[in-house]
Design a protein around this motif. Sequence first.
Motif, PDB file in Angstrom:
ATOM      1  N   ARG A  60      25.761  36.215 -12.316  1.00 32.84           N
ATOM      2  CA  ARG A  60      26.211  37.081 -11.227  1.00 32.84           C
ATOM      3  C   ARG A  60      25.222  36.933 -10.084  1.00 32.84           C
ATOM      4  N   ILE A  61      25.751  36.603  -8.928  1.00 30.11           N
ATOM      5  CA  ILE A  61      24.939  36.438  -7.729  1.00 30.11           C
ATOM      6  C   ILE A  61      25.315  37.560  -6.770  1.00 30.11           C
ATOM      7  N   SER A  62      24.328  38.323  -6.363  1.00 27.18           N
ATOM      8  CA  SER A  62      24.547  39.379  -5.376  1.00 27.18           C
ATOM      9  C   SER A  62      24.005  38.881  -4.041  1.00 27.18           C
ATOM     10  N   ALA A  63      24.818  39.029  -2.999  1.00 30.93           N
ATOM     11  CA  ALA A  63      24.421  38.507  -1.691  1.00 30.93           C
ATOM     12  C   ALA A  63      24.785  39.496  -0.598  1.00 30.93           C
ATOM     13  N   ASP A  64      23.986  39.482   0.462  1.00 26.35           N
ATOM     14  CA  ASP A  64      24.240  40.242   1.670  1.00 26.35           C
ATOM     15  C   ASP A  64      24.596  39.219   2.729  1.00 26.35           C
ATOM     16  N   HIS A  65      25.861  39.069   2.986  1.00 27.68           N
ATOM     17  CA  HIS A  65      26.396  37.984   3.802  1.00 27.68           C
ATOM     18  C   HIS A  65      26.024  36.670   3.142  1.00 27.68           C
ATOM     19  N   LYS A  66      25.256  35.827   3.784  1.00 29.91           N
ATOM     20  CA  LYS A  66      24.899  34.551   3.166  1.00 29.91           C
ATOM     21  C   LYS A  66      23.582  34.617   2.399  1.00 29.91           C
ATOM     22  N   ILE A 113      21.149  35.502  -0.447  1.00 30.15           N
ATOM     23  CA  ILE A 113      21.173  35.881  -1.848  1.00 30.15           C
ATOM     24  C   ILE A 113      20.096  36.935  -2.096  1.00 30.15           C
ATOM     25  N   GLN A 114      20.471  37.998  -2.798  1.00 30.29           N
ATOM     26  CA  GLN A 114      19.557  39.094  -3.109  1.00 30.29           C
ATOM     27  C   GLN A 114      19.151  39.108  -4.576  1.00 30.29           C
ATOM     28  N   LYS A 115      20.036  38.593  -5.456  1.00 30.67           N
ATOM     29  CA  LYS A 115      19.756  38.688  -6.886  1.00 30.67           C
ATOM     30  C   LYS A 115      20.575  37.669  -7.671  1.00 30.67           C
ATOM     31  N   PHE A 116      19.936  37.089  -8.684  1.00 26.40           N
ATOM     32  CA  PHE A 116      20.604  36.284  -9.714  1.00 26.40           C
ATOM     33  C   PHE A 116      20.478  37.050 -11.015  1.00 26.40           C
ATOM     34  N   ASP A 117      21.537  37.116 -11.774  1.00 29.67           N
ATOM     35  CA  ASP A 117      21.506  37.719 -13.109  1.00 29.67           C
ATOM     36  C   ASP A 117      22.252  36.767 -14.040  1.00 29.67           C
ATOM     37  N   MET A 118      21.523  36.094 -14.906  1.00 26.06           N
ATOM     38  CA  MET A 118      22.117  35.117 -15.816  1.00 26.06           C
ATOM     39  C   MET A 118      21.918  35.600 -17.248  1.00 26.06           C
ATOM     40  N   LYS A 119      23.021  35.644 -18.012  1.00 32.65           N
ATOM     41  CA  LYS A 119      22.910  36.088 -19.397  1.00 32.65           C
ATOM     42  C   LYS A 119      23.950  35.375 -20.257  1.00 32.65           C
ATOM     43  N   GLY A 120      23.713  35.417 -21.547  1.00 34.70           N
ATOM     44  CA  GLY A 120      24.657  34.850 -22.496  1.00 34.70           C
ATOM     45  C   GLY A 120      24.247  33.477 -22.993  1.00 34.70           C
ATOM     46  N   HIS A 121      25.108  32.922 -23.812  1.00 31.26           N
ATOM     47  CA  HIS A 121      24.912  31.585 -24.368  1.00 31.26           C
ATOM     48  C   HIS A 121      26.171  30.774 -24.114  1.00 31.26           C
ATOM     49  N   GLN A 176      23.321  24.090  -7.994  1.00 29.68           N
ATOM     50  CA  GLN A 176      23.148  23.398  -9.265  1.00 29.68           C
ATOM     51  C   GLN A 176      23.946  24.078 -10.374  1.00 29.68           C
ATOM     52  N   LEU A 177      23.928  25.402 -10.414  1.00 29.50           N
ATOM     53  CA  LEU A 177      24.702  26.119 -11.428  1.00 29.50           C
ATOM     54  C   LEU A 177      26.204  25.926 -11.209  1.00 29.50           C
ATOM     55  N   LEU A 178      26.650  25.911  -9.951  1.00 29.86           N
ATOM     56  CA  LEU A 178      28.061  25.646  -9.662  1.00 29.86           C
ATOM     57  C   LEU A 178      28.469  24.247 -10.115  1.00 29.86           C
ATOM     58  N   THR A 179      27.568  23.295  -9.979  1.00 21.96           N
ATOM     59  CA  THR A 179      27.851  21.930 -10.433  1.00 21.96           C
ATOM     60  C   THR A 179      28.022  21.895 -11.950  1.00 21.96           C
ATOM     61  N   ILE A 180      27.190  22.633 -12.671  1.00 20.14           N
ATOM     62  CA  ILE A 180      27.346  22.716 -14.132  1.00 20.14           C
ATOM     63  C   ILE A 180      28.685  23.374 -14.466  1.00 20.14           C
ATOM     64  N   GLN A 181      29.033  24.432 -13.732  1.00 22.71           N
ATOM     65  CA  GLN A 181      30.306  25.123 -13.968  1.00 22.71           C
ATOM     66  C   GLN A 181      31.500  24.197 -13.760  1.00 22.71           C
ATOM     67  N   GLU A 182      31.422  23.318 -12.776  1.00 23.75           N
ATOM     68  CA  GLU A 182      32.515  22.376 -12.526  1.00 23.75           C
ATOM     69  C   GLU A 182      32.773  21.483 -13.737  1.00 23.75           C
ATOM     70  N   GLN A 214      30.278  30.813 -16.297  1.00 25.25           N
ATOM     71  CA  GLN A 214      31.107  31.444 -15.279  1.00 25.25           C
ATOM     72  C   GLN A 214      30.161  32.066 -14.243  1.00 25.25           C
ATOM     73  N   ILE A 215      30.418  31.754 -12.980  1.00 25.46           N
ATOM     74  CA  ILE A 215      29.590  32.247 -11.887  1.00 25.46           C
ATOM     75  C   ILE A 215      30.439  33.101 -10.967  1.00 25.46           C
ATOM     76  N   THR A 216      29.952  34.303 -10.683  1.00 27.59           N
ATOM     77  CA  THR A 216      30.637  35.169  -9.727  1.00 27.59           C
ATOM     78  C   THR A 216      29.631  35.557  -8.639  1.00 27.59           C
ATOM     79  N   ARG A 217      30.137  35.667  -7.433  1.00 30.53           N
ATOM     80  CA  ARG A 217      29.312  36.058  -6.293  1.00 30.53           C
ATOM     81  C   ARG A 217      29.877  37.344  -5.725  1.00 30.53           C
ATOM     82  N   LYS A 218      29.004  38.314  -5.540  1.00 32.66           N
ATOM     83  CA  LYS A 218      29.432  39.643  -5.083  1.00 32.66           C
ATOM     84  C   LYS A 218      28.654  40.000  -3.820  1.00 32.66           C
ATOM     85  N   GLU A 219      29.364  40.501  -2.834  1.00 38.51           N
ATOM     86  CA  GLU A 219      28.724  40.997  -1.610  1.00 38.51           C
ATOM     87  C   GLU A 219      28.215  42.412  -1.859  1.00 38.51           C
ATOM     88  N   VAL A 220      26.965  42.648  -1.452  1.00 37.21           N
ATOM     89  CA  VAL A 220      26.370  43.977  -1.629  1.00 37.21           C
ATOM     90  C   VAL A 220      26.017  44.588  -0.286  1.00 37.21           C
TER      91      VAL A 220
END
Length: 104
Positions: free
Chosen positions: A5-11, A13-21, A85-91, A98-104
């Motif tokens: 989960r990527i939290s961003a204020d416009h362009k 980035i404010q936070k990355f949160d990566m979890k799981g296997h 780089q993470l988006l490239t792995i997701q492709e 799974q990568i999601t980007r959220k505006e905060v």
Amino acid sequence: MIQVRISADHKDIQKFDMKGHALYAAYGQDVVCAGASAVIVGGMNALDELCRDCCSFIVSENRIQIIVEKSDDSVQLVLSVIEKQLLTIQESYPKHIQITRKEV
């Protein structure tokens, strides 16, 4: 599945949160987990060297967070590289990361 989960204020980035296997392969042979881990840890190392007090890092079993405390163009560049780089792995492995980007 790895969830990012990527939290961003416009362009910015404010936070990355990566979890799981990824559960792509057996432990020690999972290229998706290895790739995502290498990207996020390498990015944290770059941020720590670039600007020691710009981000806080929370690392626990099964979860890594990067929280931006102070930002400038170079910090955002590193964060953008991590995201790309993470988006490239997701492709290549959409069932395992799974990568999601959220505006905060």
